[in-house]
Motif scaffolding. Structure first.
Motif, short mmCIF file in Angstrom:
data_model
loop_
_atom_site.label_atom_id
_atom_site.label_comp_id
_atom_site.label_asym_id
_atom_site.label_seq_id
_atom_site.Cartn_x
_atom_site.Cartn_y
_atom_site.Cartn_z
N GLY A 8 0.83 -1.19 0.00
CA GLY A 8 0.00 0.00 0.00
C GLY A 8 0.86 1.24 0.00
O GLY A 8 2.09 1.18 0.13
N ASP A 9 0.23 2.40 -0.14
CA ASP A 9 0.93 3.69 -0.21
C ASP A 9 0.71 4.41 1.12
O ASP A 9 -0.42 4.77 1.46
N ILE A 10 1.80 4.62 1.85
CA ILE A 10 1.75 5.33 3.13
C ILE A 10 2.67 6.54 3.04
O ILE A 10 3.88 6.39 2.87
N CYS A 11 2.07 7.72 3.08
CA CYS A 11 2.86 8.96 3.04
C CYS A 11 3.76 8.99 1.81
O CYS A 11 4.98 9.24 1.90
N SER A 12 3.18 8.69 0.65
CA SER A 12 3.88 8.70 -0.64
C SER A 12 5.01 7.67 -0.71
O SER A 12 5.92 7.80 -1.52
N ARG A 13 4.97 6.66 0.15
CA ARG A 13 5.96 5.59 0.12
C ARG A 13 5.25 4.25 0.01
O ARG A 13 4.22 4.03 0.66
N LYS A 14 5.82 3.37 -0.81
CA LYS A 14 5.26 2.03 -0.94
C LYS A 14 5.72 1.17 0.22
O LYS A 14 6.90 1.13 0.55
N VAL A 15 4.77 0.50 0.85
CA VAL A 15 5.06 -0.41 1.96
C VAL A 15 4.52 -1.78 1.58
O VAL A 15 3.34 -1.92 1.26
N VAL A 95 -2.75 10.31 -4.27
CA VAL A 95 -3.02 9.38 -5.35
C VAL A 95 -1.94 8.30 -5.29
O VAL A 95 -0.80 8.57 -4.95
N ASP A 96 -2.34 7.04 -5.57
CA ASP A 96 -1.37 5.96 -5.55
C ASP A 96 -0.44 6.10 -6.76
O ASP A 96 -0.88 6.05 -7.91
N VAL A 97 0.85 6.30 -6.47
CA VAL A 97 1.83 6.56 -7.51
C VAL A 97 2.27 5.25 -8.16
O VAL A 97 2.47 4.24 -7.49
N GLN A 98 2.40 5.28 -9.50
CA GLN A 98 2.87 4.10 -10.23
C GLN A 98 4.38 3.97 -10.09
O GLN A 98 5.13 4.83 -10.53
N MET A 99 4.85 2.90 -9.45
CA MET A 99 6.28 2.64 -9.31
C MET A 99 6.48 1.18 -8.95
O MET A 99 5.50 0.45 -8.71
N THR A 118 8.31 -12.56 -8.43
CA THR A 118 8.60 -11.23 -7.90
C THR A 118 8.05 -10.18 -8.84
O THR A 118 8.37 -10.17 -10.03
N ILE A 119 7.20 -9.31 -8.34
CA ILE A 119 6.53 -8.30 -9.16
C ILE A 119 7.32 -7.01 -9.05
O ILE A 119 7.61 -6.54 -7.95
N GLN A 120 7.65 -6.41 -10.19
CA GLN A 120 8.45 -5.20 -10.19
C GLN A 120 7.63 -3.94 -10.44
O GLN A 120 8.17 -2.85 -10.38
N THR A 121 6.34 -4.09 -10.74
CA THR A 121 5.53 -2.93 -11.08
C THR A 121 4.22 -2.97 -10.33
O THR A 121 3.60 -4.02 -10.23
N THR A 122 3.81 -1.84 -9.81
CA THR A 122 2.53 -1.76 -9.12
C THR A 122 1.41 -1.74 -10.13
O THR A 122 1.59 -1.38 -11.28
N PRO A 123 0.20 -2.15 -9.72
CA PRO A 123 -0.93 -2.05 -10.65
C PRO A 123 -1.24 -0.60 -10.93
O PRO A 123 -0.95 0.29 -10.14
N ARG A 124 -1.85 -0.37 -12.06
CA ARG A 124 -2.26 0.98 -12.41
C ARG A 124 -3.30 1.46 -11.43
O ARG A 124 -4.18 0.71 -11.02
N THR A 125 -3.18 2.73 -11.03
CA THR A 125 -4.09 3.24 -10.02
C THR A 125 -5.53 3.14 -10.46
O THR A 125 -5.87 3.40 -11.60
N ALA A 126 -6.38 2.75 -9.55
CA ALA A 126 -7.78 2.55 -9.87
C ALA A 126 -8.51 3.84 -10.14
O ALA A 126 -9.53 3.87 -10.80
N HIS A 127 -7.97 4.99 -9.62
CA HIS A 127 -8.67 6.26 -9.79
C HIS A 127 -8.37 6.88 -11.13
O HIS A 127 -9.22 7.51 -11.74
N ALA A 128 -7.15 6.73 -11.60
CA ALA A 128 -6.74 7.45 -12.79
C ALA A 128 -7.36 6.88 -14.05
O ALA A 128 -7.54 7.58 -15.02
N SER A 129 -7.70 5.60 -14.07
CA SER A 129 -8.17 4.98 -15.30
C SER A 129 -9.57 5.45 -15.67
O SER A 129 -9.92 5.51 -16.82
N ARG A 130 -10.41 5.76 -14.66
CA ARG A 130 -11.79 6.17 -14.89
C ARG A 130 -12.56 5.14 -15.70
O ARG A 130 -13.44 5.46 -16.47
N GLU A 131 -12.21 3.87 -15.56
CA GLU A 131 -12.89 2.80 -16.26
C GLU A 131 -13.68 1.99 -15.24
O GLU A 131 -13.44 2.08 -14.04
N PRO A 132 -14.66 1.17 -15.71
CA PRO A 132 -15.37 0.29 -14.78
C PRO A 132 -14.41 -0.65 -14.07
O PRO A 132 -13.44 -1.13 -14.65
#
Length: 396
Positions: A8-15, A95-99, A118-132
């Motif tokens: 998750g994103d805590i204070c602009s940092r991925k945890v 906003v959840d930053v993509q990193m 091992t996953i190197q990329t976070t999922p695309r933010t759910a808010h930015a896509s504006r898709e169902p």
């Protein structure tokens, strides 16, 4: 109970935490556990009460069978070693930053489990896509199984933009269009924001352009916009340069990301409107073509009905002629039989005539012999009249 990794994103940092997850209480229980763990981690990082409570907008997990981020809706979807990502609700300052996801941090593990991807990329933010939500899945990059970006259709993937098509006014072709929204670096995002703000490609942003653009994208109060412009205009010359905007993004990373996603969304909307217009034109052309084809079909059907009627008439004439031919054949057989009978009767008559002529000649000869014998005894001879009479009798 399974071992899972929760990010998750805590204070602009991925945890990213590695925990034992209890699935007996369903999806809500998993959400509550994630919120509790993230609150505890936030208290460890920044101190108790210094960060807002962690809340969940949606949760996705990485399905290593299809190598995609999938919405978490049922505990039966989870498995040992699964990687989850919890999205928080989007606000004006978050906003959840993509990193890339950091390595999972163990939290009192009591058992081991098999290593997973091992996953190197976070999922695309759910808010930015504006898709169902049901269609919001993003394919990340895996270190153990690199993926070809051309294997699936991603509107933001490399090479997905056609540079020959017209683009909305004020957008840049050398930032998001080359790498895609998800793959853009922070510098490319800032360059994209700068190019959309810079009206006329002056290579600087005026106070009016900054304020108008921010109000159009985010609709913040004037006092907030003035404060943001003051932070961005570091040398106080009344304009913002590209370097100043880049420095501003390091001070306010969430604001920069929000601006970037709003601008990208605006471009998406404009692109979709252009696509809708093109589709409507194509639909109109197809409807005209359909009308023309329907007209041709009606003409062909009318011709077909005429041909069918003509064929029926020909068949009726053929049947009539066949009936007439059959009747003529019957009459011909009857006439042949009648002719045969007439010929036989004619032969019979001729035979009778021949027999009667023979009898007449025999009678005449006998009569002459009788007359000769009678004259020898003194009887008178019959005249020619008697012979003619006798002959007449003989012909009867």
């Amino acid at each position: 109970m399974i071992i899972a990794k929760i990010c998750g994103d805590i204070c602009s940092r991925k945890v990213n935490l590695e925990v034992e997850l209890d699935l007996t209480h369903g999806v809500k229980g998993v959400h509550d556990t994630i919120c509790k763990l993230m609150d505890e981690e936030a208290a460890t990082l920044v101190g108790s009460g210094k960060s807002p409570p962690f809340s969940i907008y949606s949760v996705q997990f990485f399905d290593d069978r299809v190598f995609e981020w999938v919405d978490f809706v049922d505990c039966k979807q989870l498995f040992a070693g699964v990687q989850l990502y919890a999205f928080q609700p989007e606000t004006s300052w978050h906003v959840d930053v993509q990193m890339d996801l950091p390595p999972a941090k163990p939290r009192k593990l009591q058992r081991q489990y098999a290593p997973t991807v091992t996953i190197q990329t976070t999922p695309r933010t759910a808010h930015a896509s504006r898709e169902p939500r049901e269609s919001r899945t993003v394919r990340p990059v895996s270190s153990s199984a690199p993926l070809n970006q051309n294997n699936y259709k991603n509107p933001y993937a490399k090479g997905a933009v056609n540079f020959n098509e017209p683009t909305p006014t004020g957008t840049s072709k050398n930032a998001i269009y080359r790498t895609g929204r998800d793959g853009a670096t922070q510098e490319e995002k800032i360059s994209y924001i700068f190019d959309t703000m810079d009206d006329g490609e002056k290579n600087y942003i005026t106070h009016k352009e900054f304020k108008t653009w921010m109000q159009d994208m985010i609709n913040l109060p004037d006092s907030t916009l003035e404060s943001l412009f003051a932070y961005a205009d570091a040398n106080r010359d009344g304009v913002i340069t590209r370097d100043e905007l880049n420095s501003f993004s390091h001070i306010f990373p969430n604001v920069s990301n929000i601006c970037f996603h709003h601008a990208a969304d605006r471009y998406d909307v404009t692109s979709r409107e252009m696509e809708i217009k093109a589709c409507q034109q194509r639909l109109s052309q197809n409807q005209e073509l359909e009308t023309d084809l329907n007209r041709q079909v009606c003409e062909i059907q009318e011709r077909l009905r005429g041909i069918q009627c003509e064929n029926e008439d020909i068949m009726n004439r053929i049947n009539t002629n066949m009936d007439l031919n059959q009747s003529v054949a019957v009459r011909h057989v009857s006439m042949e039989a009648e002719e045969q009978s007439l010929m036989e009767r004619e032969i019979s008559v001729q035979q009778n005539e021949d027999a009667l002529r023979s009898s007449k000649n025999l009678f005449f000869e006998q009569t002459q012999r009788y007359d000769k014998a009678a004259s020898a005894f003194g009887s008178p001879q019959r005249t020619n009249q008697h012979y003619s009479t006798s002959s007449s009798y003989a012909g009867c």
